[in-house]
Design an enzyme around this catalytic site. Structure first.
Site, PDB file in Angstrom:
ATOM      1  N   ARG A 171       0.811  -1.226   0.000  1.00  0.00           N
ATOM      2  CA  ARG A 171       0.000   0.000   0.000  1.00  0.00           C
ATOM      3  C   ARG A 171       0.846   1.281   0.000  1.00  0.00           C
ATOM      4  NH1 ARG A 171      -2.611  -3.468  -1.083  1.00  0.00           N
ATOM      5  NH2 ARG A 171      -4.477  -4.310  -0.087  1.00  0.00           N
ATOM      6  N   SER A 223     -10.316   0.941   4.405  1.00  0.00           N
ATOM      7  CA  SER A 223      -9.552   0.611   5.615  1.00  0.00           C
ATOM      8  C   SER A 223      -8.733   1.815   6.052  1.00  0.00           C
ATOM      9  CB  SER A 223      -8.606  -0.555   5.329  1.00  0.00           C
ATOM     10  OG  SER A 223      -9.362  -1.693   5.010  1.00  0.00           O
ATOM     11  N   GLU A 300      -3.277   4.170   6.571  1.00  0.00           N
ATOM     12  CA  GLU A 300      -3.292   4.027   5.110  1.00  0.00           C
ATOM     13  C   GLU A 300      -3.886   5.290   4.483  1.00  0.00           C
ATOM     14  OE1 GLU A 300      -4.732   0.218   3.683  1.00  0.00           O
ATOM     15  OE2 GLU A 300      -5.519   1.156   1.872  1.00  0.00           O
TER      16      GLU A 300
HETATM   17  C1  LIG Z   1     -15.424   1.750   0.183  1.00  0.00           C
HETATM   18  C2  LIG Z   1     -13.953   1.787  -0.063  1.00  0.00           C
HETATM   19  C3  LIG Z   1     -13.279   0.596  -0.250  1.00  0.00           C
HETATM   20  C4  LIG Z   1     -11.893   0.604  -0.468  1.00  0.00           C
HETATM   21  N1  LIG Z   1     -11.258  -0.597  -0.659  1.00  0.00           N
HETATM   22  C5  LIG Z   1      -9.926  -0.603  -0.908  1.00  0.00           C
HETATM   23  C6  LIG Z   1      -9.243  -1.846  -1.144  1.00  0.00           C
HETATM   24  O1  LIG Z   1      -9.827  -2.926  -1.130  1.00  0.00           O
HETATM   25  N2  LIG Z   1      -7.903  -1.806  -1.406  1.00  0.00           N
HETATM   26  C7  LIG Z   1      -7.204  -0.627  -1.449  1.00  0.00           C
HETATM   27  O2  LIG Z   1      -5.987  -0.658  -1.699  1.00  0.00           O
HETATM   28  N3  LIG Z   1      -7.828   0.560  -1.225  1.00  0.00           N
HETATM   29  C8  LIG Z   1      -9.162   0.600  -0.968  1.00  0.00           C
HETATM   30  N4  LIG Z   1      -9.801   1.809  -0.732  1.00  0.00           N
HETATM   31  C9  LIG Z   1      -9.012   3.062  -0.706  1.00  0.00           C
HETATM   32  C10 LIG Z   1      -8.938   3.803  -2.066  1.00  0.00           C
HETATM   33  O3  LIG Z   1     -10.058   3.513  -2.847  1.00  0.00           O
HETATM   34  C11 LIG Z   1      -7.664   3.459  -2.841  1.00  0.00           C
HETATM   35  O4  LIG Z   1      -6.539   3.798  -2.071  1.00  0.00           O
HETATM   36  C12 LIG Z   1      -7.603   4.183  -4.202  1.00  0.00           C
HETATM   37  O5  LIG Z   1      -6.603   3.571  -4.976  1.00  0.00           O
HETATM   38  C13 LIG Z   1      -7.322   5.688  -4.092  1.00  0.00           C
HETATM   39  O6  LIG Z   1      -7.460   6.250  -5.410  1.00  0.00           O
HETATM   40  P1  LIG Z   1      -7.952   7.761  -5.588  1.00  0.00           P
HETATM   41  O7  LIG Z   1      -7.971   8.077  -7.042  1.00  0.00           O
HETATM   42  O8  LIG Z   1      -9.239   7.955  -4.855  1.00  0.00           O
HETATM   43  O9  LIG Z   1      -6.778   8.539  -4.874  1.00  0.00           O
HETATM   44  P2  LIG Z   1      -6.912   9.805  -3.894  1.00  0.00           P
HETATM   45  O10 LIG Z   1      -7.575   9.366  -2.630  1.00  0.00           O
HETATM   46  O11 LIG Z   1      -7.496  10.951  -4.612  1.00  0.00           O
HETATM   47  O12 LIG Z   1      -5.374  10.105  -3.602  1.00  0.00           O
HETATM   48  C14 LIG Z   1      -4.617   9.231  -2.802  1.00  0.00           C
HETATM   49  C15 LIG Z   1      -3.131   9.566  -2.999  1.00  0.00           C
HETATM   50  O13 LIG Z   1      -2.746   9.229  -4.331  1.00  0.00           O
HETATM   51  C16 LIG Z   1      -2.159  10.364  -4.955  1.00  0.00           C
HETATM   52  N5  LIG Z   1      -2.524  10.361  -6.370  1.00  0.00           N
HETATM   53  C17 LIG Z   1      -3.770  10.292  -6.905  1.00  0.00           C
HETATM   54  N6  LIG Z   1      -3.680  10.309  -8.251  1.00  0.00           N
HETATM   55  C18 LIG Z   1      -2.367  10.396  -8.562  1.00  0.00           C
HETATM   56  C19 LIG Z   1      -1.627  10.476  -9.777  1.00  0.00           C
HETATM   57  N7  LIG Z   1      -2.220  10.480 -10.989  1.00  0.00           N
HETATM   58  N8  LIG Z   1      -0.267  10.580  -9.711  1.00  0.00           N
HETATM   59  C20 LIG Z   1       0.381  10.600  -8.513  1.00  0.00           C
HETATM   60  N9  LIG Z   1      -0.265  10.537  -7.338  1.00  0.00           N
HETATM   61  C21 LIG Z   1      -1.627  10.427  -7.356  1.00  0.00           C
HETATM   62  C22 LIG Z   1      -2.733  11.581  -4.234  1.00  0.00           C
HETATM   63  O14 LIG Z   1      -1.882  12.693  -4.365  1.00  0.00           O
HETATM   64  C23 LIG Z   1      -2.807  11.046  -2.818  1.00  0.00           C
HETATM   65  O15 LIG Z   1      -1.550  11.127  -2.205  1.00  0.00           O
HETATM   66  C24 LIG Z   1     -11.184   1.829  -0.505  1.00  0.00           C
HETATM   67  C25 LIG Z   1     -11.882   3.043  -0.337  1.00  0.00           C
HETATM   68  C26 LIG Z   1     -13.254   3.031  -0.104  1.00  0.00           C
HETATM   69  C27 LIG Z   1     -13.983   4.327   0.073  1.00  0.00           C
END
Ligand SMILES: Cc1cc2nc3c(=O)[nH]c(=O)nc-3n(C[C@H](O)[C@H](O)[C@H](O)COP(=O)(O)OP(=O)(O)OC[C@H]3O[C@@H](n4cnc5c(N)ncnc54)[C@H](O)[C@@H]3O)c2cc1C
Length: 319
Positions: A171, A223, A300
């Site tokens: 992660r 999480s 996380e």
């Molecule tokens: C209901 C639910 C279930 C979930 N289940 C899981 C799971 O099973 N497994 C898991 O790993 N996660 C899970 N997550 C967490 C989340 O969905 C993941 O971490 C997801 O990959 C985050 O993507 P995002 O686009 O929303 O990133 P954001 O939350 O918008 O950003 C997270 C980080 O990534 C960086 N970032 C975003 N885009 C880029 C880019 N293009 N280049 C560089 N950095 C970038 C941001 O700057 C920030 O630091 C869950 C979340 C929810 C709400």
């Protein structure tokens, strides 16, 4: 804040807007502007112009892994998401824009008869956010089948990095911390019969159903803590939720914030909760696990903006 330098770009700008509208936690005060960019070219040009005009910014994907401060933040936010998948295939390689929803990438690969991404079904967020945080489930992580990543560097140059050269960990990856922006990514996948892939997808979605249903009704960011590393007292890596449950964190409340009764590692809240309540609750949860197991849980979810009692927040108070 004057953002007229972006006037001719295909971006949507929401000025003085609450971060609660742009994060799945649905918490967070105002930021000066949210600039929505939907493709790599527009993103690159936006970043270039903000830099030329010395306007500091932060990058966000879908906002599903972020807890934003009640005070908001003073930087503009670039939100890099596309409602439509931006993907193409060459042989067994799929290349996608980082703004593409992760779920759409998994669906595309499955429909194309390519295996490797079915564990990503149902994880909210963008491909870029998933790669930055090495998202995953059921023992698989997005980096497993990643071939290369094209990034926009701080000096505004672009580079295509071999995935093997990036030290991904559980992660986490340097891309979440070094300010480089993921523009595109390629995945090397393996052909597999569509009916087998569809069965794998259905199984994943069935197993994730409670998390997905939960998210529709209660704000959260999945999480809150990472699973526990094998080098600790835990022996093998184990679910943080297990330790939290054993330590008595299930159903724990603080003002409007509470842990979910069915999953102690998920924090949700009522309408009157603050982001600080969520953060303070997470500190209590970590304390309980420390007291019972002498294990330090690692968060996380990323913090955006200032929080009281937050250790290790960077000098500018972001992330
Ligand atoms: C209901 C639910 C279930 C979930 N289940 C899981 C799971 O099973 N497994 C898991 O790993 N996660 C899970 N997550 C967490 C989340 O969905 C993941 O971490 C997801 O990959 C985050 O993507 P995002 O686009 O929303 O990133 P954001 O939350 O918008 O950003 C997270 C980080 O990534 C960086 N970032 C975003 N885009 C880029 C880019 N293009 N280049 C560089 N950095 C970038 C941001 O700057 C920030 O630091 C869950 C979340 C929810 C709400």
């Amino acid at each position: 804040m004057d953002l007229s330098c972006l006037h001719d770009l295909k971006v949507t700008i929401d000025v003085n807007t609450p971060l609660s509208r742009h994060t799945t936690f649905k918490l967070g005060g105002n930021c000066p502007a949210i600039i929505a960019c939907r493709d790599a070219k527009t993103l690159q040009e936006t970043v270039l112009r903000l830099k030329e005009h010395s306007i500091p910014f932060l990058l966000m994907g879908f906002g599903s892994n972020i807890l934003a401060s009640d005070k908001g933040c003073s930087r503009v936010i670039i939100r890099y998401t596309s409602p439509a998948p931006l993907i193409h295939r060459e042989g067994n390689i799929i290349t996608t824009d980082a703004a593409t929803p992760l779920d759409s990438l998994a669906a595309y690969a499955t429909d194309e008869g390519l295996d490797g991404l079915t564990a990503m079904f149902g994880i909210p967020g963008t491909v870029g956010g998933a790669i930055a945080g090495n998202a995953g489930a059921y023992g698989e992580q997005i980096a497993d089948h990643l071939q290369s990543v094209t990034v926009l560097r701080k000096d505004s140059s672009t580079a295509t990095l071999d995935a093997g050269s990036i030290p991904f960990s559980y992660r986490d990856s340097p891309l979440k911390h070094n300010g480089e922006i993921i523009l595109r990514a390629s995945f090397a996948l393996t052909p597999l019969a569509r009916n087998v892939l569809h069965a794998k997808r259905d199984k994943v979605l069935q197993e994730r159903k409670f998390k997905l249903d939960f998210w529709q009704h209660y704000p959260c960011a999945g999480s809150f803590f990472r699973n526990v590393s094998p080098s600790s007292n835990a022996g093998q890596r184990r679910a943080a939720g297990w330790f939290l449950e054993q330590a008595g964190a299930k159903g724990l409340c603080l003002n409007g914030a509470r842990t979910y009764e069915a999953h102690a590692n998920i924090i949700t809240h009522t309408d009157d909760a603050t982001a600080q309540d969520v953060y303070e609750l997470s500190l209590k949860m970590a304390e309980l696990v420390k007291a019972k197991f002498d294990i330090d849980l690692v968060r996380e979810v990323r913090l955006l903006g200032e929080f009281k009692n937050a250790p290790n927040s960077d000098p500018a108070g972001y992330w």
